[in-house]
Design a protein around this motif. Structure first.
Motif, short mmCIF file in Angstrom:
data_model
loop_
_atom_site.label_atom_id
_atom_site.label_comp_id
_atom_site.label_asym_id
_atom_site.label_seq_id
_atom_site.Cartn_x
_atom_site.Cartn_y
_atom_site.Cartn_z
N LYS A 203 0.77 -1.21 -0.05
CA LYS A 203 -0.05 -0.16 -0.04
C LYS A 203 0.79 1.44 0.10
O LYS A 203 1.96 1.19 0.74
N PRO A 204 0.50 2.20 -0.47
CA PRO A 204 -0.93 2.30 -1.34
C PRO A 204 -0.57 1.95 -2.74
O PRO A 204 0.61 1.95 -3.19
N PHE A 205 -1.53 1.51 -3.21
CA PHE A 205 -1.62 1.11 -4.74
C PHE A 205 -2.80 1.35 -5.36
O PHE A 205 -3.90 1.67 -4.89
N HIS A 206 -2.76 1.33 -6.65
CA HIS A 206 -4.08 1.93 -7.47
C HIS A 206 -4.98 0.56 -7.77
O HIS A 206 -4.08 -0.49 -7.72
N LEU A 207 -6.02 0.81 -7.51
CA LEU A 207 -7.04 -0.27 -7.74
C LEU A 207 -6.69 -1.11 -9.23
O LEU A 207 -6.90 -2.26 -9.22
N ARG A 208 -6.23 -0.37 -10.23
CA ARG A 208 -6.12 -1.15 -11.45
C ARG A 208 -4.81 -1.94 -11.20
O ARG A 208 -4.81 -3.06 -11.75
N ASP A 209 -4.04 -1.59 -10.40
CA ASP A 209 -2.76 -2.50 -10.48
C ASP A 209 -3.29 -3.79 -9.68
O ASP A 209 -2.65 -4.81 -9.81
N LEU A 210 -3.92 -3.59 -8.49
CA LEU A 210 -4.54 -4.79 -7.62
C LEU A 210 -5.24 -5.75 -8.83
O LEU A 210 -4.92 -6.87 -8.67
N VAL A 211 -6.15 -5.25 -9.44
CA VAL A 211 -6.88 -6.02 -10.28
C VAL A 211 -5.84 -6.78 -11.39
O VAL A 211 -6.19 -8.05 -11.69
N LEU A 212 -4.86 -6.03 -11.73
CA LEU A 212 -3.94 -6.63 -12.69
C LEU A 212 -3.15 -7.69 -12.09
O LEU A 212 -3.20 -8.79 -12.86
N GLU A 213 -2.88 -7.70 -11.06
CA GLU A 213 -1.96 -8.51 -9.99
C GLU A 213 -2.98 -9.88 -10.05
O GLU A 213 -2.51 -10.60 -9.94
N VAL A 214 -4.12 -9.56 -9.53
CA VAL A 214 -5.18 -10.73 -9.42
C VAL A 214 -5.39 -11.41 -10.73
O VAL A 214 -5.31 -12.71 -10.70
N GLU A 215 -5.40 -10.75 -11.68
CA GLU A 215 -5.73 -11.32 -12.96
C GLU A 215 -4.48 -12.10 -13.37
O GLU A 215 -4.49 -13.19 -13.96
N ARG A 216 -3.39 -11.66 -13.13
CA ARG A 216 -2.28 -12.32 -13.45
C ARG A 216 -2.03 -13.62 -12.64
O ARG A 216 -1.57 -14.83 -13.12
N VAL A 217 -2.58 -13.74 -11.48
CA VAL A 217 -2.39 -14.83 -10.45
C VAL A 217 -3.23 -15.78 -11.17
O VAL A 217 -2.81 -17.04 -11.33
N GLU B 35 -4.19 -15.98 -14.52
CA GLU B 35 -3.46 -16.33 -15.82
C GLU B 35 -2.37 -17.56 -15.46
O GLU B 35 -2.41 -18.64 -16.11
N GLU B 36 -1.66 -17.35 -14.66
CA GLU B 36 -0.75 -18.24 -14.22
C GLU B 36 -1.16 -19.51 -13.88
O GLU B 36 -0.62 -20.55 -14.07
N GLN B 37 -2.20 -19.61 -13.00
CA GLN B 37 -2.67 -20.75 -12.62
C GLN B 37 -3.43 -21.46 -13.92
O GLN B 37 -3.42 -22.69 -13.97
#
Length: 129
Positions: A106-120, A122-124
């Motif tokens: 923190k702090p992070f931008h919501l867009r960055d959070l969503v991108l990181e979650v999507e990346r998890v 995608e890797e899965q």
């Protein structure tokens, strides 16, 4: 016709405003989100239901996010883990104790959070192919 269920996220965040903010953003991004305000509330959910991702603050009362991630590995080993924290030293500890977990500071931008979650996810997905 087949429907693909949205990935399920268990969000553990003790700060109410942050929890609501994250839940809203992840839901808008197409994820199914269940949120709790402490790790001790998350454990029974992990035991009873399957979640694709545990998204947890590290510093919380009663049970910190690292301990929660360790319990998650015991009761739901297929659940991925991502931490959010505002403390650099805690971030280093999380990286050491949960090396496969992503740590977002923190702090992070919501867009960055969503991108990181999507990346998890995608890797899965790539790991299944």
């Amino acid at each position: 016709m087949t429907t693909t269920a949205s990935p399920r996220i268990l969000l553990a965040e003790d700060e109410e405003a942050m929890r609501a903010y994250l839940e809203r953003a992840l839901t808008k991004a197409g994820f199914e989100v269940v949120s709790v305000d402490r790790g001790t509330e998350a454990v029974p959910l992990l035991e009873a239901e399957f979640f694709d991702l545990l998204l947890s603050d590290i510093v919380m009362p009663e049970m910190d996010g690292i301990e929660l991630a360790q319990r998650c590995a015991e009761v739901s080993p297929r659940t991925k883990v991502m931490f959010i924290t505002g403390f650099a030293a805690v971030s280093l500890r999380a990286s050491r104790e949960q090396p496969h977990a992503k740590v977002l500071s923190k702090p992070f931008h919501l867009r960055d959070l969503v991108l990181e979650v999507e990346r998890v996810f995608e890797e899965q997905q790539e790991a299944r192919i």
